[in-house]
Design a protein around this motif. Sequence first.
Motif, PDB file in Angstrom:
ATOM      1  N   LEU A   8      14.175  22.669  89.412  1.00 13.58           N
ATOM      2  CA  LEU A   8      14.295  23.485  88.211  1.00 13.58           C
ATOM      3  C   LEU A   8      13.052  24.354  88.068  1.00 13.58           C
ATOM      4  CD1 LEU A   8      15.879  20.871  85.798  1.00 13.58           C
ATOM      5  CD2 LEU A   8      17.024  22.738  86.957  1.00 13.58           C
ATOM      6  N   HIS A  41      27.959  17.162  86.088  1.00 14.95           N
ATOM      7  CA  HIS A  41      27.084  16.869  84.952  1.00 14.95           C
ATOM      8  C   HIS A  41      27.433  17.667  83.714  1.00 14.95           C
ATOM      9  CE1 HIS A  41      25.077  20.511  86.339  1.00 14.95           C
ATOM     10  NE2 HIS A  41      24.612  20.599  85.112  1.00 14.95           N
ATOM     11  N   SER A  42      27.935  18.861  83.889  1.00 12.62           N
ATOM     12  CA  SER A  42      28.232  19.716  82.733  1.00 12.62           C
ATOM     13  C   SER A  42      29.414  19.200  81.916  1.00 12.62           C
ATOM     14  CB  SER A  42      28.488  21.150  83.185  1.00 12.62           C
ATOM     15  OG  SER A  42      29.638  21.203  84.010  1.00 12.62           O
ATOM     16  N   MET A  63      15.342  21.703  81.950  1.00 10.31           N
ATOM     17  CA  MET A  63      16.745  21.321  82.013  1.00 10.31           C
ATOM     18  C   MET A  63      17.541  21.884  80.848  1.00 10.31           C
ATOM     19  SD  MET A  63      16.458  17.421  83.378  1.00 10.31           S
ATOM     20  CE  MET A  63      18.215  17.174  83.590  1.00 10.31           C
ATOM     21  N   GLN A  64      16.890  22.207  79.764  1.00 14.32           N
ATOM     22  CA  GLN A  64      17.579  22.759  78.594  1.00 14.32           C
ATOM     23  C   GLN A  64      17.614  24.284  78.606  1.00 14.32           C
ATOM     24  OE1 GLN A  64      18.451  19.204  76.294  1.00 14.32           O
ATOM     25  NE2 GLN A  64      19.302  20.638  77.685  1.00 14.32           N
ATOM     26  N   LYS A  70      25.008  25.527  82.247  1.00 16.58           N
ATOM     27  CA  LYS A  70      25.380  24.595  81.192  1.00 16.58           C
ATOM     28  C   LYS A  70      24.935  23.186  81.549  1.00 16.58           C
ATOM     29  CE  LYS A  70      29.237  23.028  78.350  1.00 16.58           C
ATOM     30  NZ  LYS A  70      28.632  21.809  78.050  1.00 16.58           N
ATOM     31  N   ILE A  71      23.872  22.761  80.910  1.00 18.29           N
ATOM     32  CA  ILE A  71      23.378  21.398  81.071  1.00 18.29           C
ATOM     33  C   ILE A  71      23.474  20.739  79.702  1.00 18.29           C
ATOM     34  CG2 ILE A  71      21.372  19.968  81.591  1.00 18.29           C
ATOM     35  CD1 ILE A  71      20.516  22.032  83.617  1.00 18.29           C
ATOM     36  N   ILE A  74      19.655  16.743  76.541  1.00 14.53           N
ATOM     37  CA  ILE A  74      18.917  15.625  77.120  1.00 14.53           C
ATOM     38  C   ILE A  74      18.312  14.826  75.964  1.00 14.53           C
ATOM     39  CG2 ILE A  74      17.019  14.941  78.646  1.00 14.53           C
ATOM     40  CD1 ILE A  74      19.193  16.486  80.112  1.00 14.53           C
TER      41      ILE A  74
END
Length: 191
Positions: A8, A41-42, A63-64, A70-71, A74
């Motif tokens: 990332l 994961h999405s 990650m955000q 689209k994550i 968390i």
Amino acid sequence: MLESVQLLDCGIPVHGRYLPDLMQDGKDDACKLLLHHAKRHSLAEGILLNSFIDLEADTIKAMQDEEIGKIPLIYPVGPIIQSGSTSGINRSECLNWLDDQPKGSVLYVSFGSAKSSTFLFIFFPKRFLDRNKDQGLVVPSWAPQIHVLSHSSTGGFLTHCDCNSTPESIVAWPLHAEQKMNAVLLSERFN
């Protein structure tokens, strides 16, 4: 083999050799299964992360980032640490042993679960345990890690870099799986 991988926007490149062994061969069934689930994961509404914001703030923020894709949200809920034994082991054996040691004199060496410990034993020289039985205590299965780490006799902690031991670690000795990657991330981030 993979070269360097940028995780990332964390700023820490990780060489492919430090990724878990199952990710080294894209044709391996375990690797295919991991990639299959990673692509899904999405679909989740959220991800519970056994970590805390102060340890992995950059990673969680990255990650955000909406530009990545689209994550799900968390939720760092850790560290969640097992503080009691479910295996029926007499947890007082190692604590009683620690009570008899001088303050700060013990290096607690943890190589994880019984499976990891068994893996480690193949690297010990012949008769290692017999020759060193008066120098320390070997607990070949689960130990009450929180109690051992907080004991006054414990002066240091050497870990195999499993996700569960990493938040408590000082010195790292990764053996397999994601432990090599965790060791790189820890050493690069905190040095």
